[in-house]
Motif scaffolding. Structure first.
Motif, PDB file in Angstrom:
ATOM      1  N   ASN A 111       0.743  -1.319   0.077  1.00  9.64           N
ATOM      2  CA  ASN A 111      -0.064  -0.192   0.089  1.00  9.64           C
ATOM      3  C   ASN A 111       0.798   1.133  -0.075  1.00  9.64           C
ATOM      4  OD1 ASN A 111      -2.514  -1.163  -0.180  1.00  9.64           O
ATOM      5  ND2 ASN A 111      -2.680  -1.519   2.132  1.00  9.64           N
ATOM      6  N   LEU A 112       1.972   1.355   0.728  1.00 12.87           N
ATOM      7  CA  LEU A 112       3.012   2.330   0.689  1.00 12.87           C
ATOM      8  C   LEU A 112       3.671   2.472  -0.508  1.00 12.87           C
ATOM      9  CD1 LEU A 112       4.341   2.382   4.340  1.00 12.87           C
ATOM     10  CD2 LEU A 112       2.391   4.020   3.455  1.00 12.87           C
ATOM     11  N   LEU A 113       4.203   1.520  -1.045  1.00 11.82           N
ATOM     12  CA  LEU A 113       5.048   1.558  -2.058  1.00 11.82           C
ATOM     13  C   LEU A 113       4.467   1.342  -3.296  1.00 11.82           C
ATOM     14  CD1 LEU A 113       7.947  -0.335  -0.302  1.00 11.82           C
ATOM     15  CD2 LEU A 113       7.584   1.985  -0.295  1.00 11.82           C
ATOM     16  N   GLY A 114       3.510   0.758  -3.370  1.00 11.75           N
ATOM     17  CA  GLY A 114       2.957   0.409  -4.657  1.00 11.75           C
ATOM     18  C   GLY A 114       3.408  -0.806  -5.559  1.00 11.75           C
ATOM     19  N   PHE A 115       4.404  -1.466  -4.720  1.00 14.15           N
ATOM     20  CA  PHE A 115       4.765  -2.876  -5.184  1.00 14.15           C
ATOM     21  C   PHE A 115       4.937  -3.913  -4.299  1.00 14.15           C
ATOM     22  CE2 PHE A 115       8.601  -0.353  -4.454  1.00 14.15           C
ATOM     23  CZ  PHE A 115       9.418  -1.459  -3.697  1.00 14.15           C
ATOM     24  N   VAL A 116       4.952  -5.126  -4.629  1.00 11.15           N
ATOM     25  CA  VAL A 116       5.239  -6.339  -3.655  1.00 11.15           C
ATOM     26  C   VAL A 116       6.579  -6.492  -3.598  1.00 11.15           C
ATOM     27  CG1 VAL A 116       4.883  -8.734  -3.288  1.00 11.15           C
ATOM     28  CG2 VAL A 116       2.998  -7.277  -4.149  1.00 11.15           C
ATOM     29  N   PRO A 117       7.149  -6.109  -2.289  1.00  8.06           N
ATOM     30  CA  PRO A 117       8.660  -6.336  -1.828  1.00  8.06           C
ATOM     31  C   PRO A 117       9.046  -7.990  -2.128  1.00  8.06           C
ATOM     32  CG  PRO A 117       7.443  -6.194   0.108  1.00  8.06           C
ATOM     33  CD  PRO A 117       6.425  -5.840  -1.049  1.00  8.06           C
ATOM     34  N   GLY A 118      10.040  -8.089  -2.670  1.00 11.54           N
ATOM     35  CA  GLY A 118      10.789  -9.563  -2.552  1.00 11.54           C
ATOM     36  C   GLY A 118      11.442  -9.900  -1.249  1.00 11.54           C
TER      37      GLY A 118
ATOM     38  N   ASP B 145      16.317   9.608   7.383  1.00 14.55           N
ATOM     39  CA  ASP B 145      17.140   8.410   7.243  1.00 14.55           C
ATOM     40  C   ASP B 145      16.585   7.082   6.695  1.00 14.55           C
ATOM     41  OD1 ASP B 145      18.845  10.340   8.435  1.00 14.55           O
ATOM     42  OD2 ASP B 145      18.930   9.528  10.404  1.00 14.55           O
ATOM     43  N   ALA B 146      15.267   6.701   7.049  1.00 15.83           N
ATOM     44  CA  ALA B 146      14.600   5.466   6.873  1.00 15.83           C
ATOM     45  C   ALA B 146      14.204   5.604   5.429  1.00 15.83           C
ATOM     46  CB  ALA B 146      13.361   5.352   7.713  1.00 15.83           C
ATOM     47  N   PHE B 147      14.009   6.840   5.046  1.00 16.02           N
ATOM     48  CA  PHE B 147      13.571   6.788   3.730  1.00 16.02           C
ATOM     49  C   PHE B 147      14.788   6.539   2.711  1.00 16.02           C
ATOM     50  CE2 PHE B 147      13.503   9.227  -0.546  1.00 16.02           C
ATOM     51  CZ  PHE B 147      12.385   8.644  -1.107  1.00 16.02           C
ATOM     52  N   GLU B 148      16.001   7.136   2.987  1.00 16.31           N
ATOM     53  CA  GLU B 148      17.263   6.606   2.272  1.00 16.31           C
ATOM     54  C   GLU B 148      17.475   5.256   2.511  1.00 16.31           C
ATOM     55  OE1 GLU B 148      19.869  10.619   2.200  1.00 16.31           O
ATOM     56  OE2 GLU B 148      20.194   9.479   3.802  1.00 16.31           O
ATOM     57  N   ALA B 149      17.289   4.588   3.545  1.00 17.23           N
ATOM     58  CA  ALA B 149      17.708   3.079   3.928  1.00 17.23           C
ATOM     59  C   ALA B 149      16.713   2.308   3.201  1.00 17.23           C
ATOM     60  CB  ALA B 149      17.415   2.949   5.237  1.00 17.23           C
ATOM     61  N   LEU B 150      15.538   2.888   2.776  1.00 15.35           N
ATOM     62  CA  LEU B 150      14.314   2.136   2.033  1.00 15.35           C
ATOM     63  C   LEU B 150      15.064   2.157   0.543  1.00 15.35           C
ATOM     64  CD1 LEU B 150      11.571   0.840   1.619  1.00 15.35           C
ATOM     65  CD2 LEU B 150      10.746   3.343   1.016  1.00 15.35           C
ATOM     66  N   ILE B 151      15.332   3.200   0.100  1.00  8.23           N
ATOM     67  CA  ILE B 151      15.871   3.116  -1.365  1.00  8.23           C
ATOM     68  C   ILE B 151      17.189   2.251  -1.482  1.00  8.23           C
ATOM     69  CG2 ILE B 151      16.880   4.571  -3.180  1.00  8.23           C
ATOM     70  CD1 ILE B 151      14.124   5.339  -2.270  1.00  8.23           C
ATOM     71  N   GLY B 152      17.910   2.174  -0.310  1.00 12.25           N
ATOM     72  CA  GLY B 152      19.019   0.905  -0.650  1.00 12.25           C
ATOM     73  C   GLY B 152      18.341  -0.379  -0.490  1.00 12.25           C
ATOM     74  N   ALA B 153      17.297  -0.579   0.246  1.00 10.68           N
ATOM     75  CA  ALA B 153      16.612  -1.786   0.371  1.00 10.68           C
ATOM     76  C   ALA B 153      16.144  -2.045  -0.945  1.00 10.68           C
ATOM     77  CB  ALA B 153      15.742  -2.084   1.429  1.00 10.68           C
ATOM     78  N   ILE B 154      15.322  -1.308  -1.640  1.00  7.50           N
ATOM     79  CA  ILE B 154      14.680  -1.615  -2.981  1.00  7.50           C
ATOM     80  C   ILE B 154      15.721  -2.035  -3.945  1.00  7.50           C
ATOM     81  CG2 ILE B 154      13.285  -0.422  -4.692  1.00  7.50           C
ATOM     82  CD1 ILE B 154      11.784   1.114  -2.715  1.00  7.50           C
TER      83      ILE B 154
ATOM     84  N   ASP C 196      16.988  -5.013  -3.357  1.00  6.68           N
ATOM     85  CA  ASP C 196      15.956  -6.363  -3.708  1.00  6.68           C
ATOM     86  C   ASP C 196      15.629  -6.240  -5.174  1.00  6.68           C
ATOM     87  OD1 ASP C 196      13.837  -8.018  -3.057  1.00  6.68           O
ATOM     88  OD2 ASP C 196      12.354  -6.231  -2.868  1.00  6.68           O
ATOM     89  N   LYS C 197      15.564  -5.201  -5.909  1.00  6.44           N
ATOM     90  CA  LYS C 197      14.988  -5.016  -7.397  1.00  6.44           C
ATOM     91  C   LYS C 197      15.908  -4.477  -8.283  1.00  6.44           C
ATOM     92  CE  LYS C 197      10.624  -5.815  -5.861  1.00  6.44           C
ATOM     93  NZ  LYS C 197       9.807  -6.840  -6.279  1.00  6.44           N
ATOM     94  N   GLY C 198      17.057  -4.085  -7.974  1.00  7.64           N
ATOM     95  CA  GLY C 198      18.035  -3.480  -9.067  1.00  7.64           C
ATOM     96  C   GLY C 198      17.908  -1.891  -9.111  1.00  7.64           C
ATOM     97  N   TYR C 199      18.881  -1.364 -10.062  1.00  9.17           N
ATOM     98  CA  TYR C 199      18.809   0.162 -10.158  1.00  9.17           C
ATOM     99  C   TYR C 199      17.681   0.438 -11.173  1.00  9.17           C
ATOM    100  CZ  TYR C 199      20.797   4.760 -11.103  1.00  9.17           C
ATOM    101  OH  TYR C 199      20.987   6.059 -10.979  1.00  9.17           O
ATOM    102  N   ASP C 200      17.171  -0.015 -12.117  1.00 10.80           N
ATOM    103  CA  ASP C 200      16.361   0.254 -12.983  1.00 10.80           C
ATOM    104  C   ASP C 200      14.963   0.412 -12.412  1.00 10.80           C
ATOM    105  OD1 ASP C 200      17.919   0.778 -15.117  1.00 10.80           O
ATOM    106  OD2 ASP C 200      17.708  -0.974 -15.887  1.00 10.80           O
ATOM    107  N   PHE C 201      14.559  -0.573 -11.523  1.00  6.19           N
ATOM    108  CA  PHE C 201      13.143  -0.537 -10.876  1.00  6.19           C
ATOM    109  C   PHE C 201      13.265   0.468  -9.745  1.00  6.19           C
ATOM    110  CE2 PHE C 201      10.391  -1.576  -7.433  1.00  6.19           C
ATOM    111  CZ  PHE C 201       9.473  -2.403  -7.886  1.00  6.19           C
TER     112      PHE C 201
END
Lengths: 241, 241
Positions: free
Chosen positions: A23-30, A131-140, A143-148
């Motif tokens: 709901n927050l991100l719009g995709f299903v995390p791996g 800080d958590a926002f930046e960490a989330l970008i690291g996690a994505i 999990d999903k690569g640069y292009d995603f």
């Protein structure tokens, strides 16, 4: 919908967490553990190995770099006739802690962050979100690569939530503001790092901002850069800039 | 070999330039004008529109960001048990102007850079190479995308030319060196931005590094950060650190 996504959303024991993230991100995390880590502040982290804690700080380092790269490309293409100085300044406004905090709050991250409020003063809670926002970008990214990640940032974050043209017009940060003011008024500005007193936390930096030799602001922070910013902010306040 | 690559290497009017790039980089470039731009220093740039020049500075902004992101990921994975402070410091050693200059020289970029030596003092020629290296990363990114650039950097640059473990051991930059020395010896260190004298280039920053109030080094550069570095270097020299 692939079986794996169906399982994650409706059958897995973590389905509640997966749904919140979707709901927050719009995709299903791996890899869910990456996302949990991204929202774990060091105040609730436990030691995993060799003194390293399972907090979001390493992911924040990675996400900060990926975010910087995506925003650089966006601005490079959006402003084909502006020089690198303009691009650098505008990027620093977009990725400023203040802007990322607001963004993370708007996106509803508060409900996900794990932290110990007793271990934090009320003033230090502010940067948790950015800080958590930046960490989330690291996690994505992991999990999903640069292009995603780039697509997510451009379409779900930047286009939807960041008004680049308004940021372009806003006043720059306090340090630049103070330096410009001093140059305009032919005043000497200095940022001096003060050696810690005995008994002070040795990781804390103290910076004083002086204008024409007179101390106008003092900042104490865990990085020299942030201490300078704080000192500059206080000096701007004191000088009514 | 696809027809397009064959044409570029053997038939195109630019085949000589394509071959030089292929020998240096290990791949056949797509959009040649990006690569030419990456090697064009502002001293030979001409104005294209609204005062913006066709120099490599915008590409350098982009390439710096992409390089930062790739190196962040490499270090994140190479050092799973080091904290973000360690990762940040090691990255800054890898992407330091000094390290990138050496790298670009080793890779043979000197033959490709276009610049006007009369417009540059001999001391300013040093950073041309590192700047062009970053601009090249920006060009490869625009030409081939992130994954290709990442693969190029990891396999052709980092693994082949950068000894990360040695850099890990080396002394950090002059500014950190000076600050650490001052902290160890309980001396007060300050970096003061000096207002330009009349007639001086208004884009030039002058920073003096003072130890216990005594000026030990002076740096003049086109960015405050570089002026501070230079001032720190001179102070280290003067203090025999």
């Amino acid at each position: 919908m692939p079986v794996n996504r169906l399982y994650k959303l409706y059958l897995s024991p973590h389905r509640k967490y997966v749904k919140i993230l979707k709901n927050l991100l719009g995709f299903v995390p791996g890899n869910l553990s990456l996302y949990r880590l991204a929202f774990r502040h060091k105040s609730v982290a436990t030691s995993v190995k060799k003194g390293v804690k399972n907090s979001n700080e390493r992911l924040e380092f990675l996400g900060d770099a990926v975010l910087g790269s995506v925003v650089a490309e966006v601005l490079f293409k959006l402003y084909p006739y502006e020089d690198e100085g303009f691009l650098t300044e505008l990027r620093s406004k977009i990725v400023s802690r203040n802007n990322l905090n607001q963004l993370a709050r708007k996106l509803g991250f508060e409900q996900l962050i794990e932290y110990d409020s007793r271990a934090l003063g009320p003033t230090r809670q502010g940067s948790l979100l950015g800080d958590a926002f930046e960490a989330l970008i690291g996690a994505i990214y992991l999990d999903k690569g640069y292009d995603f990640t780039r697509h997510f940032l451009v379409n779900h974050i930047i286009k939807a939530h960041i008004d680049i043209h308004t940021l372009e017009q806003t006043e720059t940060n306090f340090k630049s503001k103070l330096i410009e003011w001093c140059q305009r008024h032919s005043k000497d500005i200095s940022f001096d790092l003060i050696v810690n007193g005995d008994g002070e936390n040795s990781k804390l930096f103290t910076v004083q901002a002086s204008v024409d030799g007179q101390i106008m602001g003092l900042g104490k922070e865990f990085s020299k850069k942030n201490a300078e910013k704080l000192a500059a902010e206080k000096a701007c306040e004191a000088l009514g800039i």
